[in-house]
Design a protein around this motif. Sequence first.
Motif, PDB file in Angstrom:
ATOM      1  N   UNK A  43       0.685  -1.240   0.012  1.00 37.76           N
ATOM      2  CA  UNK A  43      -0.157  -0.138   0.066  1.00 37.76           C
ATOM      3  C   UNK A  43       0.549   0.954   0.254  1.00 37.76           C
ATOM      4  N   UNK A  44       1.747   1.507  -0.677  1.00 32.72           N
ATOM      5  CA  UNK A  44       2.794   2.361  -0.627  1.00 32.72           C
ATOM      6  C   UNK A  44       3.489   3.066  -1.933  1.00 32.72           C
ATOM      7  N   UNK A  45       4.742   3.277  -2.203  1.00 31.55           N
ATOM      8  CA  UNK A  45       4.936   3.849  -3.457  1.00 31.55           C
ATOM      9  C   UNK A  45       6.090   4.965  -3.277  1.00 31.55           C
ATOM     10  N   UNK A  46       7.170   4.931  -4.042  1.00 33.27           N
ATOM     11  CA  UNK A  46       7.815   5.886  -3.835  1.00 33.27           C
ATOM     12  C   UNK A  46       7.453   7.094  -4.897  1.00 33.27           C
ATOM     13  N   UNK A  47       8.246   8.050  -3.744  1.00 33.70           N
ATOM     14  CA  UNK A  47       7.830   9.600  -4.868  1.00 33.70           C
ATOM     15  C   UNK A  47       9.505   9.759  -5.126  1.00 33.70           C
ATOM     16  N   UNK A  48       9.144   9.423  -6.846  1.00 34.88           N
ATOM     17  CA  UNK A  48      10.038   9.300  -7.361  1.00 34.88           C
ATOM     18  C   UNK A  48      11.615  11.001  -7.718  1.00 34.88           C
ATOM     19  N   UNK A  49      10.032  11.997  -6.883  1.00 38.80           N
ATOM     20  CA  UNK A  49      10.648  12.719  -6.569  1.00 38.80           C
ATOM     21  C   UNK A  49      12.065  13.676  -6.142  1.00 38.80           C
ATOM     22  N   UNK A  50      11.224  12.365  -4.850  1.00 37.09           N
ATOM     23  CA  UNK A  50      12.291  12.738  -3.907  1.00 37.09           C
ATOM     24  C   UNK A  50      13.629  12.113  -3.846  1.00 37.09           C
ATOM     25  N   UNK A  51      13.978  11.424  -4.817  1.00 36.11           N
ATOM     26  CA  UNK A  51      15.104   9.896  -4.950  1.00 36.11           C
ATOM     27  C   UNK A  51      16.203  11.054  -5.960  1.00 36.11           C
ATOM     28  N   UNK A  52      17.712  11.062  -5.398  1.00 39.64           N
ATOM     29  CA  UNK A  52      17.951  11.657  -5.242  1.00 39.64           C
ATOM     30  C   UNK A  52      19.102  10.838  -6.704  1.00 39.64           C
ATOM     31  N   UNK A  53      18.796  11.544  -8.604  1.00 43.99           N
ATOM     32  CA  UNK A  53      19.367  10.358  -9.820  1.00 43.99           C
ATOM     33  C   UNK A  53      20.623  10.656  -8.745  1.00 43.99           C
ATOM     34  N   UNK A  54      21.656  10.442  -8.853  1.00 42.14           N
ATOM     35  CA  UNK A  54      22.747  10.187  -8.437  1.00 42.14           C
ATOM     36  C   UNK A  54      22.811   9.327  -7.273  1.00 42.14           C
ATOM     37  N   UNK A  55      21.952   9.480  -6.266  1.00 39.22           N
ATOM     38  CA  UNK A  55      22.693   8.229  -5.636  1.00 39.22           C
ATOM     39  C   UNK A  55      22.158   7.071  -5.653  1.00 39.22           C
ATOM     40  N   UNK A  56      20.491   7.330  -6.752  1.00 34.09           N
ATOM     41  CA  UNK A  56      19.730   6.227  -7.361  1.00 34.09           C
ATOM     42  C   UNK A  56      20.807   5.876  -8.188  1.00 34.09           C
ATOM     43  N   UNK A  57      21.758   5.953  -8.918  1.00 36.88           N
ATOM     44  CA  UNK A  57      22.792   5.220 -10.297  1.00 36.88           C
ATOM     45  C   UNK A  57      23.625   4.529  -9.930  1.00 36.88           C
ATOM     46  N   UNK A  58      23.982   5.261  -8.768  1.00 38.13           N
ATOM     47  CA  UNK A  58      25.072   4.509  -8.067  1.00 38.13           C
ATOM     48  C   UNK A  58      25.045   3.606  -6.562  1.00 38.13           C
ATOM     49  N   UNK A  59      24.013   3.532  -6.148  1.00 38.58           N
ATOM     50  CA  UNK A  59      23.024   2.281  -5.388  1.00 38.58           C
ATOM     51  C   UNK A  59      22.409   1.391  -5.861  1.00 38.58           C
ATOM     52  N   UNK A  60      22.217   1.427  -7.694  1.00 31.72           N
ATOM     53  CA  UNK A  60      21.550   0.418  -8.540  1.00 31.72           C
ATOM     54  C   UNK A  60      22.915  -0.116  -9.336  1.00 31.72           C
ATOM     55  N   UNK A  61      23.564   0.522  -9.597  1.00 36.01           N
ATOM     56  CA  UNK A  61      24.955  -0.242  -9.991  1.00 36.01           C
ATOM     57  C   UNK A  61      26.157  -0.798  -8.710  1.00 36.01           C
ATOM     58  N   UNK A  62      25.605  -0.924  -7.442  1.00 31.81           N
ATOM     59  CA  UNK A  62      26.585  -1.702  -6.473  1.00 31.81           C
ATOM     60  C   UNK A  62      25.014  -2.880  -6.065  1.00 31.81           C
ATOM     61  N   UNK A  73      17.319   4.359  -0.156  1.00 31.19           N
ATOM     62  CA  UNK A  73      17.626   5.396  -1.567  1.00 31.19           C
ATOM     63  C   UNK A  73      16.264   5.331  -1.293  1.00 31.19           C
ATOM     64  N   UNK A  74      16.273   4.000  -1.700  1.00 34.09           N
ATOM     65  CA  UNK A  74      14.197   4.145  -2.008  1.00 34.09           C
ATOM     66  C   UNK A  74      13.509   4.163  -0.446  1.00 34.09           C
ATOM     67  N   UNK A  75      13.852   3.912   0.643  1.00 34.50           N
ATOM     68  CA  UNK A  75      13.561   3.119   1.787  1.00 34.50           C
ATOM     69  C   UNK A  75      13.214   4.815   2.955  1.00 34.50           C
ATOM     70  N   UNK A  76      13.814   5.822   1.915  1.00 34.74           N
ATOM     71  CA  UNK A  76      13.229   7.195   2.835  1.00 34.74           C
ATOM     72  C   UNK A  76      12.797   7.516   1.733  1.00 34.74           C
ATOM     73  N   UNK A  77      11.910   7.057   0.689  1.00 32.13           N
ATOM     74  CA  UNK A  77      11.293   7.819  -0.703  1.00 32.13           C
ATOM     75  C   UNK A  77      10.199   7.672  -1.233  1.00 32.13           C
ATOM     76  N   UNK A  78       9.729   6.247   0.234  1.00 31.30           N
ATOM     77  CA  UNK A  78       8.546   5.812   0.663  1.00 31.30           C
ATOM     78  C   UNK A  78       7.082   6.815   1.086  1.00 31.30           C
ATOM     79  N   UNK A  79       6.004   6.858   0.473  1.00 31.70           N
ATOM     80  CA  UNK A  79       4.984   7.236   0.709  1.00 31.70           C
ATOM     81  C   UNK A  79       4.031   6.683   0.569  1.00 31.70           C
TER      82      UNK A  79
END
Length: 109
Positions: A43-62, A73-79
Motif C-alpha cells: 500500500x505504498x509507492x516511491x515518491x520519485x521526485x525526492x530520489x536523488x538521481x546520482x544516489x539512485x544510479x550509484x546504489x543500483x550499480x552496486x 535510497x528507496x526506503x526514505x522515499x516511500x509514501x
Amino acid sequence: MPHGSFDEIVEKYVEMNIAHPFREGNGRSMLIWLDDMLKKELGQCIDWSIVDKEDYLLAMERSPIRDIEIKHVLGKALTNNIADRLTCMKGLDVSYHIEGYNAYKAEEL
C-alpha cells in the motif's frame, strides 16, 4: 522469490534489473513495476521526485553486490500517497530523467 516485505520487493527489483534483456526502456519499465509491486503488497509507492538521481544510479550499480544502499535510497522515499495521480506522473518523469531524457514533463502535456 518472495515479495511480501519492502526488503524482499527491492531484492526482487535488483534481480529483475540484472536479468532484463533489453538496454532501452528497461529502467523506466522497472520503476513502474517496482511501484506496482509496492502498491499491491504494502500500500505504498516511491515518491520519485525526492530520489536523488546520482544516489539512485550509484546504489543500483552496486546493488547486485550489496543492496543495502538501494534499500536506503528507496526506503526514505516511500509514501502512502498511492492514489495521487501527480505522484504517479512524477514517477514517470523521473524514470525518463534518470535515463537522460528531459524533453517533456507529464504536467506540461
